[in-house]
Each structure stands twice: as structure tokens, then as C-alpha cells.
Write an enzyme that holds these catalytic residues in place. Structure first.
Site, PDB file in Angstrom:
ATOM      1  N   TYR A 179      -6.089  -5.506  14.481  1.00 24.67           N
ATOM      2  CA  TYR A 179      -4.985  -6.433  14.241  1.00 24.67           C
ATOM      3  C   TYR A 179      -5.015  -7.618  15.189  1.00 24.67           C
ATOM      4  O   TYR A 179      -5.232  -7.462  16.387  1.00 24.67           O
ATOM      5  CB  TYR A 179      -3.637  -5.716  14.389  1.00 24.67           C
TER       6      TYR A 179
ATOM      7  N   LYS B 275     -12.284  -5.275  -4.690  1.00 19.96           N
ATOM      8  CA  LYS B 275     -13.596  -5.307  -4.009  1.00 19.96           C
ATOM      9  C   LYS B 275     -14.715  -4.843  -4.931  1.00 19.96           C
ATOM     10  O   LYS B 275     -15.438  -3.882  -4.637  1.00 19.96           O
ATOM     11  CB  LYS B 275     -13.600  -4.455  -2.736  1.00 19.96           C
TER      12      LYS B 275
ATOM     13  N   ILE C  29     -23.397  -4.504 -10.377  1.00 18.74           N
ATOM     14  CA  ILE C  29     -24.092  -5.539 -11.151  1.00 18.74           C
ATOM     15  C   ILE C  29     -23.112  -6.178 -12.142  1.00 18.74           C
ATOM     16  O   ILE C  29     -22.072  -5.581 -12.481  1.00 18.74           O
ATOM     17  CB  ILE C  29     -25.308  -4.958 -11.901  1.00 18.74           C
TER      18      ILE C  29
ATOM     19  N   THR D 161      -2.333  -5.695  -4.362  1.00 16.80           N
ATOM     20  CA  THR D 161      -2.242  -4.311  -4.838  1.00 16.80           C
ATOM     21  C   THR D 161      -3.560  -3.577  -4.650  1.00 16.80           C
ATOM     22  O   THR D 161      -4.624  -4.193  -4.567  1.00 16.80           O
ATOM     23  CB  THR D 161      -1.899  -4.302  -6.351  1.00 16.80           C
ATOM     24  N   HIS D 162      -3.443  -2.228  -4.597  1.00 17.20           N
ATOM     25  CA  HIS D 162      -4.585  -1.335  -4.790  1.00 17.20           C
ATOM     26  C   HIS D 162      -4.148  -0.435  -5.931  1.00 17.20           C
ATOM     27  O   HIS D 162      -3.586   0.648  -5.701  1.00 17.20           O
ATOM     28  CB  HIS D 162      -4.831  -0.477  -3.544  1.00 17.20           C
TER      29      HIS D 162
ATOM     30  N   THR E 264     -21.672  -4.152 -15.209  1.00 17.15           N
ATOM     31  CA  THR E 264     -20.725  -3.066 -14.884  1.00 17.15           C
ATOM     32  C   THR E 264     -19.369  -3.620 -14.448  1.00 17.15           C
ATOM     33  O   THR E 264     -18.322  -3.122 -14.878  1.00 17.15           O
ATOM     34  CB  THR E 264     -21.327  -2.159 -13.782  1.00 17.15           C
TER      35      THR E 264
ATOM     36  N   ARG F 277       0.979  -2.223   6.346  1.00 24.66           N
ATOM     37  CA  ARG F 277       1.838  -1.256   7.032  1.00 24.66           C
ATOM     38  C   ARG F 277       2.837  -1.884   7.982  1.00 24.66           C
ATOM     39  O   ARG F 277       3.918  -1.325   8.193  1.00 24.66           O
ATOM     40  CB  ARG F 277       0.961  -0.231   7.758  1.00 24.66           C
TER      41      ARG F 277
ATOM     42  N   ASP G  34       0.818  -1.213   0.000  1.00 25.60           N
ATOM     43  CA  ASP G  34       0.000   0.000   0.000  1.00 25.60           C
ATOM     44  C   ASP G  34       0.851   1.262   0.000  1.00 25.60           C
ATOM     45  O   ASP G  34       0.963   1.976   0.992  1.00 25.60           O
ATOM     46  CB  ASP G  34      -0.958  -0.023   1.208  1.00 25.60           C
TER      47      ASP G  34
HETATM   48  P1  5BU Z   1      -2.633  -3.012   6.929  1.00 29.14           P
HETATM   49  O1  5BU Z   1      -1.678  -1.907   6.696  1.00 29.14           O
HETATM   50  O2  5BU Z   1      -1.933  -4.358   7.229  1.00 29.14           O
HETATM   51  O3  5BU Z   1      -3.696  -2.686   7.948  1.00 29.14           O
HETATM   52  O4  5BU Z   1      -3.355  -3.169   5.511  1.00 29.14           O
HETATM   53  C1  5BU Z   1      -4.380  -4.088   5.258  1.00 29.14           C
HETATM   54  C2  5BU Z   1      -4.707  -4.121   3.789  1.00 29.14           C
HETATM   55  O5  5BU Z   1      -5.753  -5.071   3.579  1.00 29.14           O
HETATM   56  C3  5BU Z   1      -5.212  -2.814   3.184  1.00 29.14           C
HETATM   57  O6  5BU Z   1      -4.773  -2.777   1.837  1.00 29.14           O
HETATM   58  C4  5BU Z   1      -6.710  -2.937   3.208  1.00 29.14           C
HETATM   59  O7  5BU Z   1      -7.332  -2.244   2.148  1.00 29.14           O
HETATM   60  C5  5BU Z   1      -6.900  -4.424   3.031  1.00 29.14           C
HETATM   61  N1  5BU Z   1      -8.098  -4.983   3.683  1.00 29.14           N
HETATM   62  C6  5BU Z   1      -8.329  -4.897   5.050  1.00 29.14           C
HETATM   63  O8  5BU Z   1      -7.537  -4.330   5.786  1.00 29.14           O
HETATM   64  N2  5BU Z   1      -9.449  -5.463   5.582  1.00 29.14           N
HETATM   65  C7  5BU Z   1     -10.367  -6.104   4.823  1.00 29.14           C
HETATM   66  O9  5BU Z   1     -11.343  -6.634   5.349  1.00 29.14           O
HETATM   67  C8  5BU Z   1     -10.108  -6.190   3.423  1.00 29.14           C
HETATM   68  C9  5BU Z   1      -8.977  -5.633   2.894  1.00 29.14           C
HETATM   69 BR1  5BU Z   1     -11.279  -7.094   2.310  1.00 29.14          BR
END
Ligand code: 5BU
Length: 283
Positions: free
Chosen positions: A235, A103, A107, A64-65, A110, A254, A41
């Protein structure tokens, strides 16, 4: 009592998983001895590529995002296509798969455009993507039609629940998502779930296919200590997620990307998540 998928080894599941993407991922996990997914991220494409080059050996999957990356701010004028091609080359070099955490939530018609086209062309480079079940089965049918035209294994995860505090998943929502996933129409495409604990699986739960089902559970919200981020993220430790709750792949963002020494910290996550798995299959 049905036996639980979480007592089986990744290796044995890699022989029998109903999706090609799932078999490939389980093979990578088993061979590299890592059930760690790095959530990269970052918003700078050059930083992402540098970090992935270093962390590639530690991971089975890169999440990835693509839509958070600032392509215009890059110093080397990296285009989206050249960036995703470079990610694919890194995936090849270090043997990991790519999961775009898109995510999808619309429909079927789309999401077909969103998955295949637009500026990101996700289906062309991401081995795995995910979708909300809220729109109903048409979202899966739409995505599957696109995936079937790619010619490479493509897998879908459904969101059964989320890691964030107060999310509306789990419970009955999760049960209904599981029922949707079990439809044999997409047996070779829906490879698992985003969830906080094991979902379905095991002998006796054979859906309509007559074979044992096996859903790979990937879990975000993993840290070296229990805690949160002040914006709803929660967490849990690798031992809780993999050892106690039977999840298969830990997703860490992170905790690794923000560390002073990401490679050393990634190794701690890898080791603890792998040992939690070994302890689980031994029992
Ligand atoms: P983190 O920095 O370890 O908190 O990041 C978690 C990643 O997982 C982050 O990219 C979120 O968009 C992604 N995520 C999440 O945290 N929880 C969820 O339920 C889903 C995706 Br689906």
C-alpha cells in the site's frame, strides 16, 4: 522534453482522449470531482448492491471481480444477469462506470469467448476490462473485435505492472507493453494501464497517430498509510500515487469495504486523492 499528461486537467483530457470510454470516464471524474475507484471485493451479491448504493456518489468507477461472488448463497436468489443489470442501474443512477478486473491472459480466440460469453457475459455490462500483455498483441485484437460488436463504449487497460511485491511487471516488460498499446489498430480501445506511476503520454509521444497520446493510469495498492497485507499487497498513500507518481485513478478495496463506516472512509480517500490531483496540476 515531452510535456507530461499528468500536468493536464481531467477536464481538458476528457475533450481529447482517443477512446470513447476514456472520454466518458474523464468527464465523470471531472464533474463529480472524484478519481476514486471502489474495488467491491465482497462475495455476497446483496451486500455488494447495498454498499454500492451508499458509495455510488463518491466514486467515478466501480471495480468488480464477478467470479468471486457466491450467487448460490444469496437469500434473494439473485442470478448473475439480474445482478449485473442492477449494477448497471446503480451506475446510471450515481454516474459511475464499471470495470471488471478480469485480467485476461490467453490467446485472442479464447479471450473472445471469455469476454463475450460464458456465464458472466462480461462485455455486455462492463464498460472497462483489463488484460495481461504476456500473450502478445493477439489478445488485444481478440478483445477489440468483441468490444466493437457491443454498440457501447468499451475500454481496455493493459497491465504494465502490478501492485504486489515481486511482480514481474515494470521495467522492460512495461516498455514492451507500452509499445504494444501504441499500435494505432486499437487506438480507440486501449485506454490506459494498470501501473504504479505515469506511463507514456504527452506531446512528442504520438505513436503512429500523429496526435498526442494519453493513457489513463489506474493504480491499486492504495491505503491511508503505507503498509501491506501479509500476502504481497503493498500500500502507498493517495499523495504518493496521485501527487508524486502521476497516476490518475486510485483503486481501493478493503480500506473502504472493510471499514466500520465505509461512506465516511470513502470520503477521506476521495478528498485526499482529489487534493493530490489538484496539487499536481497546479505545479
Ligand atoms: P485492496 O483491498 O485495496 O488491497 O484491493 C485491491 C484490489 O485491486 C483487489 O481487487 C485486487 O485484485 C486488485 N489488484 C491489485 O491489488 N493489484 C494489481 O496489481 C491489480 C489488481 Br492488476
Amino acid at each position: 522534453m515531452p510535456s507530461s499528461t499528468s500536468t493536464l486537467t481531467y477536464e481538458s483530457r476528457s475533450q481529447t482522449h482517443p477512446t470513447a470510454a476514456g472520454r466518458k470516464l474523464l468527464q465523470i471524474i471531472s464533474q463529480k470531482r472524484t478519481n476514486l475507484c471502489l474495488s467491491i471485493d465482497h462475495t455476497d451479491p446483496d451486500k455488494i448492491l447495498t454498499l454500492v448504493q451508499k458509495l455510488g456518489p463518491k466514486i467515478c468507477l466501480l471495480k468488480t471481480h464477478i467470479d468471486i461472488i457466491s450467487f448460490s448463497s444469496t437469500t434473494t436468489s439473485t442470478t448473475i444477469k439480474s445482478f449485473t443489470t442492477k449494477l448497471q442501474a446503480l451506475a446510471q443512477e450515481h454516474t459511475f462506470m464499471i470495470f471488471e478486473d478480469r485480467k485476461f491472459a490467453d490467446i485472442g480466440s479464447t479471450v473472445q469467448h471469455q469476454y463475450r460469453g460464458g456465464v458472466y457475459e462480461i462485455a455486455s455490462w462492463a464498460d472497462i476490462t483489463n488484460a495481461h500483455s504476456i500473450p502478445g498483441p493477439g489478445i488485444i485484437r481478440g478483445l477489440k473485435e468483441v468490444a466493437d460488436g457491443i454498440g457501447e463504449p468499451r475500454g481496455l487497460l493493459l497491465l504494465a505492472e502490478m501492485s504486489s511485491k515481486g511482480n514481474l511487471g515494470g521495467g522492460e516488460y512495461q516498455e514492451r507493453t507500452l509499445a504494444m498499446a501504441r499500435n494505432k489498430e486499437w487506438r480507440g480501445f486501449v485506454m490506459g494501464f494498470i501501473a504504479m506511476k505515469e506511463v507514456g503520454g504527452g506531446s512528442g509521444n504520438d505513436g503512429e497517430g500523429g496526435e498526442e497520446e494519453d493513457f489513463i493510469v489506474m493504480t491499486p495498492g492504495v491505503g491511508l498509510q503505507v503498509g501491506g497485507d501479509g500476502l504481497g499487497q503493498q500500500y502507498r498513500t493517495p499523495e504518493e500515487v496521485v501527487g508524486r507518481d502521476g497516476c490518475d485513478v486510485v483503486i481501493v478495496g478493503r480500506g473502504i469495504v472493510g471499514a466500520d463506516d465505509p461512506v465516511a472512509v470513502a470520503e477521506v480517500y476521495r478528498e485526499r486523492s482529489w487534493e493530490a490531483y489538484e496539487g499536481r496540476v497546479k505545479n
